[in-house]
Enzyme design. Structure first.
Site, PDB file in Angstrom:
ATOM      1  N   GLY A 248     -89.912   0.945   8.573  1.00  0.00           N
ATOM      2  CA  GLY A 248     -91.146   1.620   8.240  1.00  0.00           C
ATOM      3  C   GLY A 248     -91.445   1.936   6.947  1.00  0.00           C
TER       4      GLY A 248
ATOM      5  N   GLY B  80     -90.401  -0.063  14.927  1.00  0.00           N
ATOM      6  CA  GLY B  80     -88.850  -0.244  14.395  1.00  0.00           C
ATOM      7  C   GLY B  80     -88.220   0.712  13.943  1.00  0.00           C
ATOM      8  CB  SER B  81     -85.294   0.919  11.746  1.00  0.00           C
ATOM      9  OG  SER B  81     -85.713   0.349  10.623  1.00  0.00           O
TER      10      SER B  81
ATOM     11  CB  CYS C 286     -88.487   3.990  20.412  1.00  0.00           C
ATOM     12  SG  CYS C 286     -89.939   3.906  21.388  1.00  0.00           S
TER      13      CYS C 286
ATOM     14  CB  ALA D 155     -84.461   1.856   7.255  1.00  0.00           C
TER      15      ALA D 155
ATOM     16  CD  GLU E  54     -92.357   4.072  18.392  1.00  0.00           C
ATOM     17  OE1 GLU E  54     -91.291   4.540  17.849  1.00  0.00           O
ATOM     18  OE2 GLU E  54     -92.303   3.578  19.506  1.00  0.00           O
TER      19      GLU E  54
END
Length: 497
Positions: free
Chosen positions: A236, A231-232, A288, A234, A253
């Site tokens: 993470g 994900g993003s 991504c 933020a 990731e």
């Protein structure tokens, strides 16, 4: 033209301990192509139900870990049997909840199965043992599974991304709880349940629900030994902070701001331009590992701009189920507003912005999360569209004169997921690639379609930690275990009567 009101609604539940489970509440899933059509409903688990999934995985772990990797591989192989026949229905659901075109949803499902096969092929390496000869000791180094693993999946390529860690975790001997994305969970639940019901109860579970309700149960429970999140950045950081209290390991990731560098000697024929185009604009730019900053030697700059402009002119926007459509909507209104803001800031700063594409006949782009793709020409390096990850259909193109300058600018970022080098000289490509601080570098290509899925995948810097796929991806879900023996058999003491 697609008639959305004639499409059936899909309803999915939970799958815990080998059984379908319901929930008192549900998540309503809306089609991003018009913002109003209901695709279906996913069960909204309570924290108690999420905890039950963790408990089921914990109970199933000893017996699953006790099987040989080959036995686990055979069970996983057999569990894939229903997927091919269900692929058309799964792909249609995924396009409606995600927004991407149908072809990409079909590929998402195919890649899920393909990555399982790649992991299964490594079964004989899972129990690899290293021997350190004595004296003074004879030591064996092996690897053991961790236990319960939580895998949290994003909306964009949920099946393919899940299969970058799920088969590796299971083959290594772990049991798993999968948490699909709350805004696009239906196809993932459908696929995971088909696999899970063919495995021993509790080995594979799937739980949907609001992050605020079930997140803590799936991350902070002491029985969860690892959390795998895509994900993003933020997101993470939140996952890592939550996991810190129980010292739960994380694999993250977190996306990237991928640079592509086109050197002066690059071969830029029609095929190369198509590879560059898809490496940027597939899935409406919501990948991504998409190229998000394009550095082009000044001598080739106009050629690249003209080539991408020609391809973008053919973009046709609309619902992803419409076969005439080449680009669907962004997944969320929030992301649409964000990408539009980046483009407008670049325009206001003085950069030239070129927009492309048209709606297919009958499509009303004002109803959904649609944004015409764009090129941002020669923006300053500190422009937000350059410095931030757009995750949308826009691309800054920046000229350079010196290779060292291009590498330095490419590395001047928070991220480090992927990069690419475009040149006719493969030795030169290798030399430049060795200087790029990213986890994966493509040569004369960019993007998921050109990824060697046998290799480990992951990022440097703010793009995360840990690796997916390959043997490194399997070892992510194992612990190293050393056993030391005396170098030679010890003599038994003499007995006297």
């Amino acid at each position: 033209m697609v008639s959305l009101d004639q499409l059936p609604e899909t309803k999915t539940g939970l799958f815990i301990d080998g059984e379908p489970r319901g929930a008192d509440d549900s998540l309503r899933i809306i089609d991003p192509a018009d913002g109003v059509s209901v695709v279906g409903y996913a069960a909204a688990a309570t924290a108690k139900l999420a905890s039950a999934a963790v408990a089921a995985a914990d109970r199933a772990f000893p017996a699953w870990a006790a099987r040989t990797p080959q036995e686990r591989a055979a069970l996983l192989e057999a569990a894939l049997a229903p997927l091919e026949a269900d692929r058309p229905a799964t792909a249609e659901i995924l396009t409606r909840e995600n927004g991407k075109i149908l072809m990409e949803s079909v590929i998402d499902s195919i890649v899920f199965e393909h990555r399982f096969h790649l992991a299964i092929a490594l079964a004989d390496q899972v129990d690899h043992r290293t021997e350190l000869a004595g004296p003074p000791y004879r030591t064996q180094i092996t690897y053991l599974p961790l236990g319960v693993v939580t895998i949290i999946v994003p909306f964009n390529w949920p099946l393919a991304i899940l299969a970058a860690s799920l088969p590796q975790a299971l083959l290594a001997g772990n049991t798993v709880v999968v948490k699909p994305p709350p805004t696009a969970p239906l196809a993932t639940v459908r696929t995971v349940q088909q696999v899970a019901q063919a495995l021993p109860p509790g080995v594979l579970n799937v739980v949907t629900g609001a992050d605020a309700e079930i997140g803590a149960a799936l991350i902070q429970d002491d029985r969860v030994k690892k959390v795998c999140f895509t994900g993003s950045p933020a997101g993470g950081k939140r996952i890592m902070a939550m996991a810190a209290g129980s010292l739960t390991r994380v694999a993250l990731e977190l996306g990237g701001n991928d640079p592509a560098i086109v050197l002066a000697d690059a071969e830029l024929d029609a095929d190369a331009m198509q590879r560059l185009f898809t490496g940027v604009f597939d899935s409406t730019g919501q990948i991504c590992m998409a190229a998000k900053r394009l550095y082009v030697h000044r001598s080739r700059y106009d050629e690249v701009v003209d080539g991408l402009s020609g391809l973008l002119a053919g973009t046709r926007l609309g619902h992803g189920l419409d076969k005439r459509v080449t680009m669907g909507p962004l997944h969320s209104r929030r992301q649409l507003d964000y990408v539009r803001e980046l483009v407008e800031q670049a325009r206001a700063s003085g950069a030239e912005v070129r927009e492309f594409g048209e709606a297919v006949e009958g499509a009303d782009l004002s109803r959904g999360n649609f944004l015409r793709p764009s090129l941002v020409l020669d923006p300053a390096d500190d422009t937000r569209v350059v410095a931030e990850e757009q995750f949308g259909p826009t691309l800054p193109i920046l000229p350079f004169d010196d290779e060292n300058d291009a590498v330095a600018r490419a590395n001047d970022t928070w991220s480090g997921l992927c990069s690419s080098v475009w040149t006719a000289d493969l030795d030169r490509a290798a030399a430049v690639a060795s200087r790029l601080r990213t986890g994966y570098t493509f040569v004369n290509a960019h993007g998921a379609a050109h990824l060697d899925e046998r290799a480990p995948f992951g990022g440097f810097n703010g793009s995360g930690m840990g690796r997916e796929m390959g043997m490194e991806g399997i070892r992510e879900f194992m612990d190293t275990h050393a056993v030391g023996f005396p170098a030679a058999p010890q003599a038994s003491p003499a007995h006297h009567e």
